[in-house]
Design a protein around this motif. Sequence first.
Motif, short mmCIF file in Angstrom:
data_model
loop_
_atom_site.label_atom_id
_atom_site.label_comp_id
_atom_site.label_asym_id
_atom_site.label_seq_id
_atom_site.Cartn_x
_atom_site.Cartn_y
_atom_site.Cartn_z
N ASN A 156 3.79 9.60 1.53
CA ASN A 156 3.39 8.65 2.56
C ASN A 156 1.89 8.78 2.77
O ASN A 156 1.23 9.54 2.08
CB ASN A 156 4.18 8.89 3.87
N ALA A 157 1.35 8.06 3.73
CA ALA A 157 -0.10 8.07 3.91
C ALA A 157 -0.62 9.46 4.25
O ALA A 157 -1.70 9.84 3.82
CB ALA A 157 -0.49 7.07 4.99
N TRP A 206 10.78 -0.83 -2.38
CA TRP A 206 10.58 0.51 -1.84
C TRP A 206 11.93 1.16 -1.62
O TRP A 206 12.76 0.66 -0.90
CB TRP A 206 9.81 0.44 -0.52
N ARG A 238 0.82 -1.21 0.00
CA ARG A 238 0.00 0.00 0.00
C ARG A 238 0.86 1.27 0.00
O ARG A 238 0.55 2.23 -0.69
CB ARG A 238 -0.92 0.00 1.21
N GLU A 239 1.92 1.26 0.78
CA GLU A 239 2.76 2.45 0.88
C GLU A 239 3.31 2.84 -0.49
O GLU A 239 3.28 4.01 -0.88
CB GLU A 239 3.90 2.21 1.87
N GLN A 240 3.80 1.88 -1.24
CA GLN A 240 4.36 2.19 -2.55
C GLN A 240 3.25 2.54 -3.54
O GLN A 240 3.43 3.43 -4.38
CB GLN A 240 5.20 1.04 -3.08
N TRP A 300 0.41 4.02 -2.85
CA TRP A 300 0.01 5.40 -2.56
C TRP A 300 1.08 6.40 -3.01
O TRP A 300 0.77 7.49 -3.47
CB TRP A 300 -0.26 5.57 -1.09
N GLU A 327 -5.99 2.11 9.48
CA GLU A 327 -4.67 2.34 10.09
C GLU A 327 -4.67 2.07 11.58
O GLU A 327 -5.61 2.15 12.27
CB GLU A 327 -4.21 3.77 9.82
#
Length: 169
Positions: free
Chosen positions: A143-144, A137, A51-53, A55, A169
């Motif tokens: 970031n979020a 990554w 998810r981090e990448q 986003w 989260e």
Amino acid sequence: SANTLEVARFLESRVPRLLFPGLPSHPQHDLAMRQMKTGGTIFSIVLDGGREQAWALLDALEIIDISNNIGDTRSLMCHPATTTHHSVGHEGREAMGVYEGMVRMSVGLEDPQDLIEDLDQAIDRAGRASSAGKGGWSGGAANAVDMRARLGSGGVIRAGIAHYNTQEE
């Protein structure tokens, strides 16, 4: 469409997994080509960085818009795990092949070279994903928190995704 095929061919060598029935690498390419003239205008990208990448990639886009729905005259990208498939739950999404690192794109009427350049810079900023299983990554700027700020700033998506994201989260 021809635009989608051009963009997909570019991405195929840049991301760990690209799902587009218009490319011979797709497991159902032959079937798709018997049923339609092209592979359509929508494809999925699966990134190793989760998810981090995903986003970070969305946040780095400059031409392609983020939306919780895809299919338009303009190019759009979404994160299905937090939009269209959010209510399915993590296990259900995994069983369906909808991963945290997946984004879906619908290619619009823009010049494909403009889209390729936008995707190229977004991949660089988000961190190149490695199909060799190295995680992919490399510290992209987003970031979020950045993503939630963008979603609430009057872009295509507003509270819908931000609400989902804060719940998980």
